[in-house]
Write a protein that holds these residues in place. Structure first.
Motif, short mmCIF file in Angstrom:
data_model
loop_
_atom_site.label_atom_id
_atom_site.label_comp_id
_atom_site.label_asym_id
_atom_site.label_seq_id
_atom_site.Cartn_x
_atom_site.Cartn_y
_atom_site.Cartn_z
N LYS A 64 5.36 19.48 38.12
CA LYS A 64 3.98 19.13 38.42
C LYS A 64 3.70 19.31 39.92
N ILE A 65 2.45 19.61 40.22
CA ILE A 65 1.95 19.62 41.59
C ILE A 65 0.80 18.63 41.65
N LYS A 66 0.93 17.62 42.51
CA LYS A 66 -0.08 16.57 42.60
C LYS A 66 -0.78 16.66 43.95
N ILE A 67 -2.09 16.79 43.92
CA ILE A 67 -2.88 16.85 45.14
C ILE A 67 -3.81 15.65 45.17
N THR A 68 -3.70 14.86 46.22
CA THR A 68 -4.56 13.68 46.39
C THR A 68 -5.64 14.00 47.43
N PHE A 69 -6.88 14.00 46.98
CA PHE A 69 -8.01 14.23 47.88
C PHE A 69 -8.49 12.90 48.44
N PRO A 70 -8.98 12.88 49.68
CA PRO A 70 -9.45 11.62 50.25
C PRO A 70 -10.75 11.16 49.62
N THR A 91 -1.82 22.90 32.74
CA THR A 91 -2.99 22.06 32.45
C THR A 91 -3.37 21.36 33.75
N VAL A 92 -4.63 20.93 33.82
CA VAL A 92 -5.12 20.18 34.98
C VAL A 92 -5.64 18.84 34.50
N SER A 93 -5.22 17.78 35.15
CA SER A 93 -5.73 16.44 34.84
C SER A 93 -6.16 15.77 36.13
N VAL A 94 -7.12 14.85 36.00
CA VAL A 94 -7.66 14.14 37.16
C VAL A 94 -7.57 12.64 36.91
N ASN A 95 -7.04 11.93 37.90
CA ASN A 95 -6.96 10.47 37.83
C ASN A 95 -7.42 9.95 39.19
N GLY A 96 -8.67 9.48 39.24
CA GLY A 96 -9.21 9.05 40.52
C GLY A 96 -9.34 10.22 41.46
N GLN A 97 -8.66 10.17 42.60
CA GLN A 97 -8.71 11.25 43.59
C GLN A 97 -7.52 12.19 43.48
N VAL A 98 -6.70 12.01 42.45
CA VAL A 98 -5.49 12.82 42.29
C VAL A 98 -5.72 13.90 41.24
N VAL A 99 -5.52 15.14 41.63
CA VAL A 99 -5.59 16.28 40.72
C VAL A 99 -4.17 16.76 40.48
N THR A 100 -3.75 16.75 39.22
CA THR A 100 -2.38 17.13 38.88
C THR A 100 -2.39 18.41 38.07
N VAL A 101 -1.62 19.39 38.53
CA VAL A 101 -1.41 20.62 37.78
C VAL A 101 -0.02 20.55 37.17
N THR A 102 0.01 20.53 35.85
CA THR A 102 1.28 20.40 35.13
C THR A 102 1.65 21.73 34.50
N ARG A 103 2.84 22.22 34.83
CA ARG A 103 3.33 23.45 34.21
C ARG A 103 3.74 23.15 32.76
N THR A 104 3.35 24.03 31.85
CA THR A 104 3.61 23.77 30.42
C THR A 104 4.39 24.90 29.78
N GLY A 105 5.28 25.51 30.55
CA GLY A 105 6.13 26.55 29.98
C GLY A 105 5.50 27.93 30.07
N GLY A 106 6.22 28.90 29.55
CA GLY A 106 5.74 30.27 29.54
C GLY A 106 5.96 31.00 30.84
N GLY A 107 6.62 30.35 31.81
CA GLY A 107 6.87 30.98 33.10
C GLY A 107 8.31 30.83 33.51
N THR A 108 8.57 31.05 34.79
CA THR A 108 9.91 30.93 35.33
C THR A 108 9.91 29.81 36.37
N ALA A 109 11.09 29.30 36.68
CA ALA A 109 11.22 28.29 37.73
C ALA A 109 10.69 28.87 39.03
N SER A 110 9.89 28.10 39.74
CA SER A 110 9.25 28.58 40.97
C SER A 110 10.13 28.22 42.16
N ALA A 111 10.80 29.23 42.71
CA ALA A 111 11.74 29.00 43.81
C ALA A 111 11.00 28.53 45.06
N ALA A 112 11.76 27.93 45.97
CA ALA A 112 11.19 27.44 47.22
C ALA A 112 10.46 28.58 47.94
N GLY A 113 9.31 28.24 48.52
CA GLY A 113 8.55 29.25 49.25
C GLY A 113 7.06 28.98 49.25
#
Length: 401
Positions: A64-70, A91-113
């Motif tokens: 998951k990638i979680k972005i918290t907006f002020p 998928t994208v979900s929103v909880n208050g000011q937090v936007v979470t992008v959740t990977r749901t398969g179909g791709g490869t592990a995302s290496a550092a960078g």
């Protein structure tokens, strides 16, 4: 006792192995900005909103990638637009000011960078100021991977790109003044644009020669150093816009050398503020007017400010080649000083070069930033001995003495 000691060791190992006890790495190069229609204007729902970051730890295919907006941002309708450095489904979900992008398969592990995520349907705060977001990456169980790390700040504005450009940069001159600005909030059909000139300017006789980006009529009033332009209600409300321009006439520059800024504000008819007040970029006024060197046979591109390409001197009856010098990328961007030295600029590069009248190299100057600067004209040989160059792709001016 041995059994008790063994149990303590097992418990210690178990505790140390918990994901939350391992210090996460910090994300680096974290930034954010809106792009497209109305950009960073207050209350704007920009076409896109970018969040950029560099990871130190691989994001798994179900991470998951979680972005918290002020506070102030409206992210309730946030949707996914695109991303880079990550693939597969999401998928994208929103909880208050937090936007979470959740990977749901179909791709490869995302290496550092380096990575970015582009969102749509995010609305800027209605209050101008500097804002940061916080980014964190986790595994599928919310176990921390990198971050949370705060981004660099981005300024949300009411008014931006404010400039005051006088037709004459000489002190004490009565001249036209071009005031331009971008605005994020609607200027009503009976709204005002209020421009305050600093002490030293004489605005008592100010008039408007023309304006652009507005319709309808207007009236002008002057109170001390403040010139107010009141729209008369015959036009339409002016929504977000870039490059609104008002050209004033009959304004006299200060008599003292220095750097001067004007202040711009937009208001309702009853003087309730809409945007600003915000200072313009400074303009330098001097009692010494920098002009083309009158003793130079060819001081600028095309010989003169009208670029006529006509010299006042007679040419040879039978021209012959005296010398030639070539360097990849140089075009017809040549000027001469009064001693016959030649100055040329590379329109596809970043260098200005000087040669003597025999074609021998004298010096070169590498401009900064030095990445495809696209020098737009020949260097100008000024009456004070200065060589002036200007960039097109990167708006920069260098004065070489």
């Amino acid at each position: 006792m041995k059994k008790l000691l063994g149990l303590l060791i097992v418990i210690s190992v178990f505790v140390l192995a918990q994901p939350g006890s391992i210090s996460a790495a910090a994300l680096t190069s974290v930034s954010h900005y809106p792009s497209g229609t109305c950009g960073g204007g207050v209350g704007c729902q920009a076409t896109y909103y970018y969040v950029i970051f560099t990871t130190a730890t691989t994001i798994p295919t179900d991470g998951k990638i979680k972005i918290t907006f002020p506070a102030g941002y409206n992210v309730s309708l946030a949707t996914f637009g695109a991303w880079s450095g990550i693939d597969g489904n999401k998928t994208v979900s929103v909880n208050g000011q937090v936007v979470t992008v959740t990977r749901t398969g179909g791709g490869t592990a995302s290496a550092a960078g380096y990575k970015y995520i582009r969102f749509t349907n995010i609305t800027n705060p209605v209050t101008a100021g500097s804002y940061t977001v916080t980014v964190e990456t986790t595994d599928t169980s919310d176990g921390n991977l990198d971050g949370p790390t705060e981004s660099s700040s981005y300024s949300i504005w009411e008014l931006a790109n404010i400039k005051n450009v006088p037709l004459s940069l000489q002190t004490g001159q009565t001249t036209k003044q071009r005031v331009s600005f971008d605005h994020a909030q609607t200027i009503p059909a009976n709204g005002k644009i209020v421009v305050t000139f600093p002490s030293g300017y004489d605005v008592s006789g100010a008039t408007i020669s023309d304006w652009s980006g507005f319709d309808g009529g207007y009236s002008i009033s002057i109170n001390g150093q403040t010139v107010s332009v009141l729209r008369d209600g015959t036009g339409t409300p002016i929504t977000y816009g870039a490059g609104r321009v008002i050209r004033f006439a009959n304004i006299t520059n200060p008599t003292t050398n220095g750097t001067y800024s004007v202040t711009v504000e937009t208001t309702q008819a009853n003087d309730t503020s809409i945007g600003g007040p915000v200072d313009s970029a400074g303009v330098v006024l001097s009692d010494t007017l920098i002009e083309n060197d009158p003793n130079s046979p060819w001081p600028t591109y095309g010989h003169d400010n009208q670029h006529t390409s006509r010299s006042t001197l007679p040419g040879p009856s039978y021209p012959t080649v005296q010398w030639k010098e070539s360097e990849n990328g140089y075009g017809p961007y040549v000027s001469l000083d009064s001693e016959g030295k030649l100055y040329t600029a590379n329109p596809w590069g970043d260098r200005t070069v000087s040669l003597n009248s025999d074609g021998d190299f004298i010096w070169s100057f590498t401009h900064s930033p030095a990445s495809n600067m696209l020098l737009s004209i020949a260097p100008v040989v000024a009456n004070n001995g200065t060589i002036i160059t200007a960039g097109r792709a990167i708006p920069i001016v260098d004065k070489l003495s």
